[in-house]
Design an enzyme around this catalytic site. Structure first.
Site, PDB file in Angstrom:
ATOM      1  NE  ARG A 145      -4.225  -2.294  -2.724  1.00  0.00           N
ATOM      2  CZ  ARG A 145      -4.675  -1.121  -3.111  1.00  0.00           C
ATOM      3  NH1 ARG A 145      -4.899  -0.865  -4.395  1.00  0.00           N
ATOM      4  NH2 ARG A 145      -4.931  -0.166  -2.269  1.00  0.00           N
ATOM      5  N   GLY A 146      -7.749  -2.991  -1.911  1.00  0.00           N
ATOM      6  CA  GLY A 146      -8.497  -1.744  -1.884  1.00  0.00           C
ATOM      7  C   GLY A 146      -9.949  -2.064  -1.549  1.00  0.00           C
TER       8      GLY A 146
ATOM      9  CG  ASP B 208      -9.374  -0.456   4.182  1.00  0.00           C
ATOM     10  OD1 ASP B 208      -8.544   0.473   4.150  1.00  0.00           O
ATOM     11  OD2 ASP B 208      -9.396  -1.384   3.364  1.00  0.00           O
TER      12      ASP B 208
ATOM     13  CG  ASN C 257      -6.996   4.434   4.869  1.00  0.00           C
ATOM     14  OD1 ASN C 257      -7.475   3.624   4.071  1.00  0.00           O
ATOM     15  ND2 ASN C 257      -6.077   5.309   4.500  1.00  0.00           N
ATOM     16  CE  LYS C 258      -2.882  -0.861   3.828  1.00  0.00           C
ATOM     17  NZ  LYS C 258      -2.943  -2.255   4.338  1.00  0.00           N
TER      18      LYS C 258
ATOM     19  NE  ARG D 134      -6.685  -7.674   2.908  1.00  0.00           N
ATOM     20  CZ  ARG D 134      -6.088  -6.555   2.487  1.00  0.00           C
ATOM     21  NH1 ARG D 134      -6.243  -6.164   1.231  1.00  0.00           N
ATOM     22  NH2 ARG D 134      -5.354  -5.840   3.306  1.00  0.00           N
TER      23      ARG D 134
ATOM     24  CD  GLN E  17      -0.497  -1.194   0.232  1.00  0.00           C
ATOM     25  OE1 GLN E  17       0.497  -0.733   0.782  1.00  0.00           O
ATOM     26  NE2 GLN E  17      -1.295  -2.059   0.846  1.00  0.00           N
TER      27      GLN E  17
HETATM   28  O1  MRU Z   1      -4.308  -3.468   2.235  1.00  0.00           O
HETATM   29  P1  MRU Z   1      -4.944  -2.690   1.121  1.00  0.00           P
HETATM   30  O2  MRU Z   1      -3.993  -2.306   0.048  1.00  0.00           O
HETATM   31  O3  MRU Z   1      -6.192  -3.369   0.608  1.00  0.00           O
HETATM   32  O4  MRU Z   1      -5.413  -1.357   1.838  1.00  0.00           O
HETATM   33  C1  MRU Z   1      -6.062  -0.374   1.077  1.00  0.00           C
HETATM   34  C2  MRU Z   1      -6.331   0.871   1.834  1.00  0.00           C
HETATM   35  O5  MRU Z   1      -6.031   0.995   2.997  1.00  0.00           O
HETATM   36  C3  MRU Z   1      -7.055   1.944   1.094  1.00  0.00           C
HETATM   37  O6  MRU Z   1      -6.674   3.200   1.557  1.00  0.00           O
HETATM   38  C4  MRU Z   1      -8.566   1.761   1.308  1.00  0.00           C
HETATM   39  O7  MRU Z   1      -8.930   0.453   1.015  1.00  0.00           O
HETATM   40  C5  MRU Z   1      -9.359   2.690   0.488  1.00  0.00           C
HETATM   41  S1  MRU Z   1      -9.264   2.272  -1.218  1.00  0.00           S
HETATM   42  C6  MRU Z   1     -10.321   3.287  -2.070  1.00  0.00           C
END
Ligand code: MRU
Length: 344
Positions: free
Chosen positions: A54-55, A235, A245-246, A90, A194
């Site tokens: 992920r990320g 993201d 973002n998250k 995703r 996370q």
């Molecule tokens: O759902 P995830 O764990 O993939 O979400 C990740 C995030 O929101 C991160 O902050 C984002 O991808 C930046 S990672 C360098």
């Protein structure tokens, strides 16, 4: 304790073997370190969908390798079939779409007899570019911090989420090495945790002083302790510099504004989506509510409870102090500055 150098990753979490991609299963961290092998593009898509990896930047790198796996028989039709499967994995992290567009262009740029070789080389280059970009963002970002800063971060925008040392966590690591960062408060990041599972693990591995907080402690911390910066990843950044973002990031940005704390976003150019005019147009992933009403398989809400699980939120550009990219710093965060820095 001696400070560990900037380039040191806690673990090799994505390794290209030519005929397969080995990825660290991030769902099991920090309790268990186990790896999964992806032998096909469909395997990569499934690992991405299931959050084995992920990320945003890592999702992009893995997709590039997925396309290289699809090209192994030297047939363009295999690549064309794999591409939508990967694209559906995703919806929010635009790095996925960026990587696929790039790899499709590479696939179509030459004859089938060189397809496999070209695609493997392009995937490796895509990964290496992300790695190099991380280091550049870390340096640029750390320069924005004042000495001895206490910082809050959210989710995991660290090495585990990228090919290199991370985006937000890369800036924090560089800042810590330069004496700019004194202490880090990662938010636990409900519901997927996370922050608690991954970011804290990375920070502790690097020996960076850090203290976990639950997401709802951030306001109190900003009010009662000296917090000097909030540093997050992204993201997808829309053309007007709104930042997705998250889930929980938007709330942190509002809190930071209220308390007069700078709010930094660190993200590579592959996260910028000029085709999406503003943040309201970014697709927000909605995940299973089981991840909200259960924790590690144990129910925490009454049987039959309704719940929402929005994976991401959008922070309006007005709340963002600066966006740090490998191409330069965008500040103030607005459409004109974003275009100028990213395209010059
Ligand atoms: O759902 P995830 O764990 O993939 O979400 C990740 C995030 O929101 C991160 O902050 C984002 O991808 C930046 S990672 C360098």
């Amino acid at each position: 304790m001696a400070k560990k150098p900037l380039r040191e990753d806690p673990i090799k979490h994505i390794v290209w073997k030519g005929d397969r991609l080995i990825v660290l299963d991030q769902r099991a961290l920090p309790r268990t370190v186990k790896f999964a092998a992806c032998r096909t593009a469909a395997d990569v898509a499934k690992a991405t969908k299931d959050m084995v990896l992920r990320g945003a930047p890592l999702i992009g790198c893995a997709a590039a390798y997925g396309m290289a796996l699809a090209a192994r028989r030297g047939k363009l039709s295999d690549v064309l079939k794999a591409e939508p499967v990967l694209r559906r994995a995703r919806p929010t992290a635009v790095n996925l779409m960026h990587a696929l567009d790039h790899m499709l262009a590479v696939a179509k740029s030459g004859p089938e007899k060189t397809l496999s070789k070209r695609m493997a080389a392009a995937a490796v280059k895509y990964y290496e570019d992300d790695l190099v970009g991380n280091a550049r963002m870390a340096t640029l970002g750390a320069a924005l911090l004042k000495k001895g800063s206490n910082v809050i971060t959210h989710c995991n925008a660290g090495a585990l989420a990228t090919a290199g040392i991370g985006t937000a966590v890369g800036m924090i690591r560089a800042g810590w090495l330069a004496g700019k960062v004194k202490h880090v408060y990662p938010c636990e990041t409900r519901p997927y945790l996370q922050g608690a599972r991954l970011t804290l693990w990375e920070l502790m591995e690097a020996g960076i002083p850090s203290t976990l907080i639950t997401d709802n402690m951030a306001a109190h911390l900003m009010k009662t302790r000296k917090i000097d910066a909030v540093i997050v990843g992204s993201d997808r950044i829309a053309a007007n510099a709104d930042v997705c973002n998250k889930i929980g990031t938007y709330g942190l940005a509002i809190l930071a504004k209220h308390h007069g704390i700078p709010f930094f976003v660190v993200a590579p150019s592959t996260t910028v989506d000029f085709s999406t005019k503003n943040g309201d147009l970014i697709p927000i992933e909605e995940r299973s509510i089981r991840e909200v009403v259960e924790i590690f398989g144990s129910k925490i809400a009454p049987k039959g409870a309704k719940a929402h699980h929005f994976g991401f939120d959008v922070t309006p550009n007005a709340l963002v102090t600066a966006i740090v990219t490998e191409k330069g710093v965008v500040s103030p965060a607005n459409a004109a500055n974003l275009r100028r820095v990213l395209t010059s």
